[in-house]
Scaffold this active site. Sequence first.
Site, PDB file in Angstrom:
ATOM      1  N   HIS A   1      40.707  51.632  20.779  1.00 53.12           N
ATOM      2  CA  HIS A   1      40.766  51.693  22.239  1.00 53.12           C
ATOM      3  C   HIS A   1      42.164  52.066  22.694  1.00 53.12           C
ATOM      4  O   HIS A   1      43.151  51.702  22.052  1.00 53.12           O
ATOM      5  CB  HIS A   1      40.361  50.343  22.867  1.00 53.12           C
ATOM      6  CG  HIS A   1      39.917  50.504  24.269  1.00 53.12           C
ATOM      7  ND1 HIS A   1      40.790  50.460  25.328  1.00 53.12           N
ATOM      8  CD2 HIS A   1      38.691  50.755  24.788  1.00 53.12           C
ATOM      9  CE1 HIS A   1      40.111  50.668  26.452  1.00 53.12           C
ATOM     10  NE2 HIS A   1      38.836  50.853  26.153  1.00 53.12           N
TER      11      HIS A   1
ATOM     12  N   ILE B   1      36.303  57.248  13.357  1.00 53.23           N
ATOM     13  CA  ILE B   1      35.043  56.507  13.304  1.00 53.23           C
ATOM     14  C   ILE B   1      34.660  56.160  14.742  1.00 53.23           C
ATOM     15  O   ILE B   1      35.364  55.392  15.417  1.00 53.23           O
ATOM     16  CB  ILE B   1      35.181  55.208  12.467  1.00 53.23           C
ATOM     17  CG1 ILE B   1      35.920  55.487  11.141  1.00 53.23           C
ATOM     18  CG2 ILE B   1      33.821  54.563  12.245  1.00 53.23           C
ATOM     19  CD1 ILE B   1      35.229  56.424  10.183  1.00 53.23           C
ATOM     20  N   MET B   2      33.557  56.723  15.179  1.00 51.08           N
ATOM     21  CA  MET B   2      33.181  56.580  16.585  1.00 51.08           C
ATOM     22  C   MET B   2      32.729  55.152  16.905  1.00 51.08           C
ATOM     23  O   MET B   2      32.007  54.535  16.127  1.00 51.08           O
ATOM     24  CB  MET B   2      32.072  57.578  16.930  1.00 51.08           C
ATOM     25  CG  MET B   2      32.555  58.997  16.836  1.00 51.08           C
ATOM     26  SD  MET B   2      33.962  59.255  17.945  1.00 51.08           S
ATOM     27  CE  MET B   2      34.709  60.685  17.212  1.00 51.08           C
ATOM     28  N   GLY B   3      33.182  54.669  18.067  1.00 57.78           N
ATOM     29  CA  GLY B   3      32.842  53.301  18.454  1.00 57.78           C
ATOM     30  C   GLY B   3      33.929  52.304  18.065  1.00 57.78           C
ATOM     31  O   GLY B   3      33.751  51.099  18.253  1.00 57.78           O
ATOM     32  N   PHE B   4      35.049  52.816  17.546  1.00 54.41           N
ATOM     33  CA  PHE B   4      36.161  51.934  17.152  1.00 54.41           C
ATOM     34  C   PHE B   4      37.456  52.364  17.831  1.00 54.41           C
ATOM     35  O   PHE B   4      37.676  53.548  18.061  1.00 54.41           O
ATOM     36  CB  PHE B   4      36.363  51.950  15.632  1.00 54.41           C
ATOM     37  CG  PHE B   4      35.308  51.143  14.938  1.00 54.41           C
ATOM     38  CD1 PHE B   4      35.527  49.810  14.626  1.00 54.41           C
ATOM     39  CD2 PHE B   4      34.076  51.713  14.663  1.00 54.41           C
ATOM     40  CE1 PHE B   4      34.534  49.053  14.034  1.00 54.41           C
ATOM     41  CE2 PHE B   4      33.078  50.964  14.060  1.00 54.41           C
ATOM     42  CZ  PHE B   4      33.299  49.633  13.743  1.00 54.41           C
TER      43      PHE B   4
ATOM     44  N   ARG C   1      28.329  53.269  35.298  1.00 53.29           N
ATOM     45  CA  ARG C   1      29.716  53.551  35.683  1.00 53.29           C
ATOM     46  C   ARG C   1      29.814  54.226  37.049  1.00 53.29           C
ATOM     47  O   ARG C   1      30.890  54.218  37.666  1.00 53.29           O
ATOM     48  CB  ARG C   1      30.393  54.370  34.582  1.00 53.29           C
ATOM     49  CG  ARG C   1      31.870  54.679  34.763  1.00 53.29           C
ATOM     50  CD  ARG C   1      32.752  53.442  34.912  1.00 53.29           C
ATOM     51  NE  ARG C   1      32.726  52.515  33.781  1.00 53.29           N
ATOM     52  CZ  ARG C   1      33.487  52.599  32.691  1.00 53.29           C
ATOM     53  NH1 ARG C   1      34.356  53.578  32.584  1.00 53.29           N
ATOM     54  NH2 ARG C   1      33.389  51.684  31.724  1.00 53.29           N
TER      55      ARG C   1
ATOM     56  N   ASP D   1      31.181  50.645  22.818  1.00 51.56           N
ATOM     57  CA  ASP D   1      30.124  51.587  22.442  1.00 51.56           C
ATOM     58  C   ASP D   1      29.419  51.265  21.132  1.00 51.56           C
ATOM     59  O   ASP D   1      28.268  51.639  20.945  1.00 51.56           O
ATOM     60  CB  ASP D   1      30.708  53.008  22.347  1.00 51.56           C
ATOM     61  CG  ASP D   1      30.898  53.635  23.713  1.00 51.56           C
ATOM     62  OD1 ASP D   1      30.136  53.275  24.626  1.00 51.56           O
ATOM     63  OD2 ASP D   1      31.806  54.475  23.862  1.00 51.56           O
TER      64      ASP D   1
HETATM   65  C1  LIG Z   1      33.752  53.237  26.489  1.00 54.68           C
HETATM   66  C2  LIG Z   1      34.853  53.966  25.843  1.00 54.68           C
HETATM   67  O1  LIG Z   1      35.157  55.032  26.259  1.00 54.68           O
HETATM   68  S1  LIG Z   1      35.621  53.207  24.563  1.00 54.68           S
HETATM   69  C3  LIG Z   1      36.273  54.521  23.563  1.00 54.68           C
HETATM   70  C4  LIG Z   1      35.156  55.275  22.889  1.00 54.68           C
HETATM   71  N1  LIG Z   1      35.691  56.257  21.940  1.00 54.68           N
HETATM   72  C5  LIG Z   1      35.554  56.116  20.606  1.00 54.68           C
HETATM   73  O2  LIG Z   1      34.991  55.170  20.095  1.00 54.68           O
HETATM   74  C6  LIG Z   1      36.089  57.245  19.761  1.00 54.68           C
HETATM   75  C7  LIG Z   1      36.876  56.727  18.566  1.00 54.68           C
HETATM   76  N2  LIG Z   1      38.135  56.150  18.987  1.00 54.68           N
HETATM   77  C8  LIG Z   1      39.206  56.938  19.266  1.00 54.68           C
HETATM   78  O3  LIG Z   1      39.171  58.170  19.141  1.00 54.68           O
HETATM   79  C9  LIG Z   1      40.454  56.274  19.793  1.00 54.68           C
HETATM   80  O4  LIG Z   1      40.545  54.963  19.324  1.00 54.68           O
HETATM   81  C10 LIG Z   1      40.521  56.287  21.340  1.00 54.68           C
HETATM   82  C11 LIG Z   1      40.306  57.689  21.906  1.00 54.68           C
HETATM   83  C12 LIG Z   1      39.475  55.355  21.946  1.00 54.68           C
HETATM   84  C13 LIG Z   1      41.895  55.774  21.761  1.00 54.68           C
HETATM   85  O5  LIG Z   1      42.826  56.712  21.311  1.00 54.68           O
HETATM   86  P1  LIG Z   1      44.386  56.365  21.200  1.00 54.68           P
HETATM   87  O6  LIG Z   1      44.813  55.609  22.398  1.00 54.68           O
HETATM   88  O7  LIG Z   1      45.088  57.628  20.896  1.00 54.68           O
HETATM   89  O8  LIG Z   1      44.380  55.395  19.933  1.00 54.68           O
HETATM   90  P2  LIG Z   1      45.592  54.605  19.266  1.00 54.68           P
HETATM   91  O9  LIG Z   1      46.896  55.091  19.802  1.00 54.68           O
HETATM   92  O10 LIG Z   1      45.292  53.166  19.364  1.00 54.68           O
HETATM   93  O11 LIG Z   1      45.464  55.048  17.736  1.00 54.68           O
HETATM   94  C14 LIG Z   1      46.290  54.472  16.767  1.00 54.68           C
HETATM   95  C15 LIG Z   1      45.966  55.020  15.405  1.00 54.68           C
HETATM   96  O12 LIG Z   1      44.671  54.593  15.023  1.00 54.68           O
HETATM   97  C16 LIG Z   1      43.873  55.703  14.687  1.00 54.68           C
HETATM   98  N3  LIG Z   1      42.550  55.479  15.216  1.00 54.68           N
HETATM   99  C17 LIG Z   1      42.252  55.076  16.462  1.00 54.68           C
HETATM  100  N4  LIG Z   1      40.931  54.991  16.596  1.00 54.68           N
HETATM  101  C18 LIG Z   1      40.388  55.345  15.412  1.00 54.68           C
HETATM  102  C19 LIG Z   1      39.073  55.458  14.946  1.00 54.68           C
HETATM  103  N5  LIG Z   1      38.035  55.201  15.772  1.00 54.68           N
HETATM  104  N6  LIG Z   1      38.861  55.841  13.680  1.00 54.68           N
HETATM  105  C20 LIG Z   1      39.893  56.101  12.863  1.00 54.68           C
HETATM  106  N7  LIG Z   1      41.171  56.016  13.252  1.00 54.68           N
HETATM  107  C21 LIG Z   1      41.420  55.644  14.513  1.00 54.68           C
HETATM  108  C22 LIG Z   1      44.519  56.866  15.388  1.00 54.68           C
HETATM  109  O13 LIG Z   1      44.200  58.099  14.782  1.00 54.68           O
HETATM  110  C23 LIG Z   1      45.964  56.516  15.291  1.00 54.68           C
HETATM  111  O14 LIG Z   1      46.406  56.849  13.985  1.00 54.68           O
HETATM  112  P3  LIG Z   1      47.812  57.587  13.738  1.00 54.68           P
HETATM  113  O15 LIG Z   1      48.830  56.655  14.314  1.00 54.68           O
HETATM  114  O16 LIG Z   1      47.862  57.759  12.264  1.00 54.68           O
HETATM  115  O17 LIG Z   1      47.691  58.864  14.506  1.00 54.68           O
HETATM  116  O1  LIG Z   2      39.117  52.372  29.300  1.00 52.04           O
HETATM  117  C1  LIG Z   2      38.943  53.338  28.546  1.00 52.04           C
HETATM  118  O2  LIG Z   2      39.847  54.142  28.209  1.00 52.04           O
HETATM  119  C2  LIG Z   2      37.608  53.615  27.976  1.00 52.04           C
HETATM  120  C3  LIG Z   2      36.632  52.524  28.187  1.00 52.04           C
HETATM  121  O3  LIG Z   2      36.571  51.562  27.443  1.00 52.04           O
HETATM  122  C4  LIG Z   2      35.747  52.589  29.338  1.00 52.04           C
HETATM  123  O4  LIG Z   2      35.882  53.509  30.166  1.00 52.04           O
HETATM  124  O5  LIG Z   2      34.859  51.725  29.473  1.00 52.04           O
END
Ligand SMILES: CC(=O)SCCNC(=O)CCNC(=O)[C@H](O)C(C)(C)COP(=O)(O)OP(=O)(O)OC[C@H]1O[C@@H](n2cnc3c(N)ncnc32)[C@H](O)[C@@H]1OP(=O)(O)O
Ligand SMILES: O=C([O-])CC(=O)C(=O)O
Length: 375
Positions: free
Chosen positions: A260, A255-258, A336, A311
């Site tokens: 970290h 689920i995008m936006g969730f 950024r 996000d």
């Molecule tokens: C400004 C930014 O860049 S903020 C980040 C923006 N990105 C997103 O919103 C994309 C959705 N989120 C994600 O893909 C991830 O949470 C990331 C890439 C941000 C972080 O990834 P990771 O560090 O690998 O996450 P983490 O180790 O905390 O994940 C733990 C578990 O939660 C799950 N999980 C994490 N985020 C999500 C999500 N958004 N939706 C569903 N499941 C999720 C993972 O699949 C993992 O499950 P598993 O143990 O069964 O494999």
């Molecule tokens: O720190 C991260 O991995 C992603 C993030 O939230 C950002 O770049 O603002």
Amino acid sequence: MADQPVSSTGLRGQSAGSTALCTVGKTGSGLTYRGYDIAELAEKAKFEEVAYLLLKGKLPNQAELAAYITRLKGLRGLPQALKAVLEQIPASAHPMDVMRTGASMLGNLETEQSFDEQQDVSDRLVAVLPSIICYWYRYSHDGVRIETETDDESVGAHFLHLLHGEAPSELHARVMNVSLILYAEHEFNASTFTARVCASTLSDLHSCVTGAIGSLRGPLHGGANEAAMEMIENWTSPDEAERKILGMLERKEKIMGFGHAIYRESDPRNAIIKEWSKRLAEDVGDSVLYPVSERVEAVMWREKNLFCNADFFHASAYHFMDIPTKLFTPIFVCSRVTGWCAHVFEQRENNRIIRPSADYVGPEKSVWVPIEERD
Ligand SMILES: CC(=O)SCCNC(=O)CCNC(=O)[C@H](O)C(C)(C)COP(=O)(O)OP(=O)(O)OC[C@H]1O[C@@H](n2cnc3c(N)ncnc32)[C@H](O)[C@@H]1OP(=O)(O)O
Ligand SMILES: O=C([O-])CC(=O)C(=O)O
């Protein structure tokens, strides 16, 4: 990677260097820029003040800030050759690709000749990136060649002015200011790390920023604000949103936006942008998108203990300001770029080429087979 425990993949939890710019999640959910708390900056600062803090090392006094704002205002114009390139890019292109090309082309026209020029190059990038994206957008979508040298006091107002062809309301300028502050810096996230790796080869600033834009583009990083919008805009009620989210979770979809990579309890930027999204929802009389977003937040917490990152509520906030979804991530770039450049300066100050090792998992010894004898 097959034998590596999941927890250590993606370099998670490993220090890859030091920084004086930012702390992320130090107490589980905090965020500071050079020691200043993000909530205080978002409430009290101008984005230009934060840019100054990151790029010049301290908060400006009144005279310094006024001079910096005047300087940025004077750097908004686009060289003719850059306009010509932007005019070649079709309307169907992704705006992040336009940003990447724009930053790269600028590097051809205004090449950083020595590291002594790094402050000037970074000021130029902060000032001109909104002009690049809006010039392309208005030309490719509306057929107009806009004048990018506006007199707007802030980067955020400048962006909205170019996009909509009129100066923004005070509320919209304020929200853009907050948004740009929230997105400005975040330690060793993927795009910033890209910039630092590039800087560590002693490359130029435009190359570092161009590479960072490419990293930010992906939906697991900056692209998540657009992806979140594309998801929530389909739902017409909170109940429908809840059903759809439960289905997605059952299918193990992200689920995008969730979530970290660093924060464990919450992303401190969320509460701030959520509040502004609510104000904007009231302002436009929304009764769908904001309640849908709130329900998604509640369901994700209830089902998975996953919280909104920066996000998620940016999606509705930008939407309420009439910003096309595909321009969401380019706004992130406009902010950024301050953090990226500050990290490049830091890397250059105490440089060693970034070159980690890999655990080899390929075949032990391969026997050469002449091409005519291969299957
Ligand atoms: C400004 C930014 O860049 S903020 C980040 C923006 N990105 C997103 O919103 C994309 C959705 N989120 C994600 O893909 C991830 O949470 C990331 C890439 C941000 C972080 O990834 P990771 O560090 O690998 O996450 P983490 O180790 O905390 O994940 C733990 C578990 O939660 C799950 N999980 C994490 N985020 C999500 C999500 N958004 N939706 C569903 N499941 C999720 C993972 O699949 C993992 O499950 P598993 O143990 O069964 O494999
Ligand atoms: O720190 C991260 O991995 C992603 C993030 O939230 C950002 O770049 O603002």
